[in-house]
Motif scaffolding. Structure first.
Motif, mmCIF file in Angstrom:
data_model
loop_
_atom_site.group_PDB
_atom_site.id
_atom_site.type_symbol
_atom_site.label_atom_id
_atom_site.label_comp_id
_atom_site.label_asym_id
_atom_site.label_seq_id
_atom_site.Cartn_x
_atom_site.Cartn_y
_atom_site.Cartn_z
ATOM 1 N N ASP A 155 3.397 1.549 8.802
ATOM 2 C CA ASP A 155 3.118 2.791 8.074
ATOM 3 C C ASP A 155 3.995 2.885 6.828
ATOM 4 O OD1 ASP A 155 2.464 5.395 7.354
ATOM 5 O OD2 ASP A 155 3.361 6.325 9.116
ATOM 6 N N ALA A 156 5.296 2.697 6.997
ATOM 7 C CA ALA A 156 6.232 2.787 5.872
ATOM 8 C C ALA A 156 6.006 1.671 4.863
ATOM 9 C CB ALA A 156 7.671 2.747 6.388
ATOM 10 N N LEU A 157 5.642 0.492 5.341
ATOM 11 C CA LEU A 157 5.383 -0.640 4.444
ATOM 12 C C LEU A 157 4.151 -0.378 3.588
ATOM 13 C CD1 LEU A 157 6.327 -3.605 3.813
ATOM 14 C CD2 LEU A 157 4.587 -4.340 5.457
ATOM 15 N N GLY A 158 3.125 0.210 4.188
ATOM 16 C CA GLY A 158 1.879 0.433 3.467
ATOM 17 C C GLY A 158 1.870 1.656 2.584
ATOM 18 N N ALA A 159 2.856 2.561 2.767
ATOM 19 C CA ALA A 159 2.834 3.849 2.066
ATOM 20 C C ALA A 159 2.779 3.696 0.551
ATOM 21 C CB ALA A 159 4.054 4.675 2.463
ATOM 22 N N ALA A 160 3.523 2.759 0.021
ATOM 23 C CA ALA A 160 3.602 2.600 -1.434
ATOM 24 C C ALA A 160 2.323 2.052 -2.044
ATOM 25 C CB ALA A 160 4.765 1.669 -1.785
ATOM 26 N N TYR A 161 1.479 1.437 -1.226
ATOM 27 C CA TYR A 161 0.293 0.740 -1.725
ATOM 28 C C TYR A 161 -1.003 1.512 -1.450
ATOM 29 C CZ TYR A 161 3.672 -3.094 -1.824
ATOM 30 O OH TYR A 161 4.781 -3.863 -2.063
ATOM 31 N N GLU A 162 -0.888 2.709 -0.893
ATOM 32 C CA GLU A 162 -2.062 3.460 -0.480
ATOM 33 C C GLU A 162 -2.997 3.734 -1.663
ATOM 34 O OE1 GLU A 162 -3.147 7.406 2.206
ATOM 35 O OE2 GLU A 162 -1.203 7.287 1.189
ATOM 36 N N PHE A 163 -4.276 3.546 -1.414
ATOM 37 C CA PHE A 163 -5.363 3.770 -2.384
ATOM 38 C C PHE A 163 -5.361 2.744 -3.522
ATOM 39 C CE2 PHE A 163 -4.472 8.395 -1.144
ATOM 40 C CZ PHE A 163 -5.278 8.298 -0.015
ATOM 41 N N GLY A 164 -4.546 1.712 -3.391
ATOM 42 C CA GLY A 164 -4.524 0.662 -4.408
ATOM 43 C C GLY A 164 -5.533 -0.435 -4.107
ATOM 44 N N PRO A 165 -5.714 -1.368 -5.043
ATOM 45 C CA PRO A 165 -6.669 -2.462 -4.853
ATOM 46 C C PRO A 165 -6.072 -3.539 -3.941
ATOM 47 C CG PRO A 165 -5.508 -2.744 -6.918
ATOM 48 C CD PRO A 165 -5.034 -1.425 -6.356
ATOM 49 N N PRO A 166 -6.891 -4.447 -3.471
ATOM 50 C CA PRO A 166 -6.354 -5.590 -2.728
ATOM 51 C C PRO A 166 -5.356 -6.378 -3.579
ATOM 52 C CG PRO A 166 -8.735 -5.471 -2.484
ATOM 53 C CD PRO A 166 -8.365 -4.473 -3.547
ATOM 54 N N LEU A 167 -4.387 -6.982 -2.911
ATOM 55 C CA LEU A 167 -3.359 -7.752 -3.605
ATOM 56 C C LEU A 167 -3.609 -9.246 -3.428
ATOM 57 C CD1 LEU A 167 -0.198 -5.771 -2.403
ATOM 58 C CD2 LEU A 167 -1.501 -5.440 -4.520
ATOM 59 N N PRO A 168 -3.157 -10.065 -4.378
ATOM 60 C CA PRO A 168 -3.257 -11.521 -4.204
ATOM 61 C C PRO A 168 -2.509 -11.979 -2.957
ATOM 62 C CG PRO A 168 -2.679 -10.947 -6.468
ATOM 63 C CD PRO A 168 -2.576 -9.683 -5.680
ATOM 64 N N ASP A 169 -2.960 -13.080 -2.375
ATOM 65 C CA ASP A 169 -2.360 -13.575 -1.133
ATOM 66 C C ASP A 169 -0.882 -13.916 -1.277
ATOM 67 O OD1 ASP A 169 -4.803 -13.327 0.085
ATOM 68 O OD2 ASP A 169 -5.337 -15.443 -0.102
ATOM 69 N N ASP A 170 -0.470 -14.275 -2.483
ATOM 70 C CA ASP A 170 0.921 -14.693 -2.671
ATOM 71 C C ASP A 170 1.814 -13.575 -3.217
ATOM 72 O OD1 ASP A 170 -0.214 -14.545 -5.172
ATOM 73 O OD2 ASP A 170 0.534 -16.500 -5.866
ATOM 74 N N GLU A 171 1.271 -12.354 -3.353
ATOM 75 C CA GLU A 171 2.103 -11.270 -3.876
ATOM 76 C C GLU A 171 2.997 -10.715 -2.768
ATOM 77 O OE1 GLU A 171 1.720 -6.923 -6.077
ATOM 78 O OE2 GLU A 171 0.268 -8.509 -6.471
ATOM 79 N N PRO A 172 4.300 -10.621 -3.007
ATOM 80 C CA PRO A 172 5.192 -10.075 -1.983
ATOM 81 C C PRO A 172 4.861 -8.611 -1.689
ATOM 82 C CG PRO A 172 6.438 -11.222 -3.690
ATOM 83 C CD PRO A 172 5.035 -11.084 -4.197
#
Length: 314
Positions: free
Chosen positions: A20-37
């Protein structure tokens, strides 16, 4: 309960909060590249602090507290207390799911009957009520049903708690499948998302088997556009679990899928944590994760341990 089983049971709670805490910053954003930290960085649309959990974990906490306090899940007063806790939390919460907020706003009383009436009314008004808001809070329920013979009463309890706010069958089905899979992972250390299919209504079993098979052949990003829908959330989580290599990689894959990242990672974390155990969580996360009501991860651990010490309760 041996040490491995206890570790996996704690993982079902703690990895959900970390996801939950890890995903909070990325909510409603687009998919990320496989190699993006993927970082525990905070921010996002609600300005979360680094490591702060969101409404997903906040709504799961009253469920976990009920487990820790030895609640009886067949009693109406247990569900009334959940509703009272959620309604109190929602008054000041920065983020409450639309379906849940609408139901809580319609409550005439903190009772199971009133909640189901409100959930039905919201469904009839909007034409849908199969968001992922009941699934995101359901993982702690599995801890109350880890004993022999607990699978069927767990399924009944999971659907009953889901029905408090979500009227559609998809939401209840998902909670049954997920809690039964968590229970199996805690008890046996194995992943089997199909474990609860036989506990669904007969007319819906083939549909869910097909949905799970499709999810295993996909990636989380394949479900981004609709992953606020409980079915797409389940499919994104199954995709992350199928292709993930360990707990951290699995949670990062869930977040990279984009969209409703905090909830998908919470759901994924509940089952992935039950599979890999709390000991697989990085120390950096366990020291940083925190949230409402001003608590840290060790507090959640303590509640979970209290629940486990009480033993199975059907």
């Amino acid at each position: 309960m041996d040490a491995g089983m206890q570790d996996r049971a704690l993982g079902a709670v703690l990895a959900g909060a970390c996801g939950d805490a890890l995903g909070a910053a990325y909510e409603f954003g687009p998919p990320l590249p496989d190699d993006e930290p993927v970082r525990m960085r905070g921010g996002g649309p609600f300005g979360w602090e680094p490591g702060e959990w969101t409404d997903d974990t906040s709504m799961a906490i009253p469920v976990l507290e009920a487990v820790a306090n030895g609640a009886r899940w067949g009693e109406t007063r247990t569900h009334g207390r959940l509703l009272a806790a959620w309604a109190d939390w929602a008054q000041d919460a920065p983020d409450v799911g639309a379906q849940t907020r609408a139901v809580l706003a319609r409550l005439s009383a903190n009772t199971e009957v009133a909640a189901k009436d409100a959930a039905r009314a919201v469904h009839e008004q909007t034409g849908r009520s199969a968001g992922n808001g009941s699934l995101m809070r359901t993982a702690p329920l599995a801890l109350a049903f880890l004993g022999d013979g607990g699978k069927r009463p767990l399924a009944a309890a999971a659907r009953r708690v889901s029905d408090l706010t979500h009227h559609e069958e998809d939401a209840g089905d998902a909670c049954v499948l997920w809690t039964v899979a968590i229970r199996h992972a805690v008890r046996r250390g194995r992943l089997d998302v199909r474990r609860g299919i036989a506990l669904l209504p007969k007319a819906r079993r083939t549909l869910w088997a097909e949905r799970i098979t499709a999810a295993e052949q996909s990636q989380p990003r394949d479900h981004t556009d609709r992953n606020g829908w409980v079915v797409a959330s389940v499919q994104a989580a199954v995709a992350a679990l199928t292709h993930g290599d360990g707990l951290v990689d699995t949670l990062e894959r869930a977040v990279r899928g984009g969209g409703d990242t905090d909830t998908v990672a919470t759901i994924t974390g509940g089952l992935a944590g039950a599979l890999y155990g709390a000991s697989a969580l990085p120390q950096e996360w366990t020291e940083q994760v925190h949230g409402w009501p001003g608590k840290r991860l060790d507090w959640l651990r303590g509640l979970a341990l209290r629940g486990l010490e009480r033993g199975p309760r059907h």
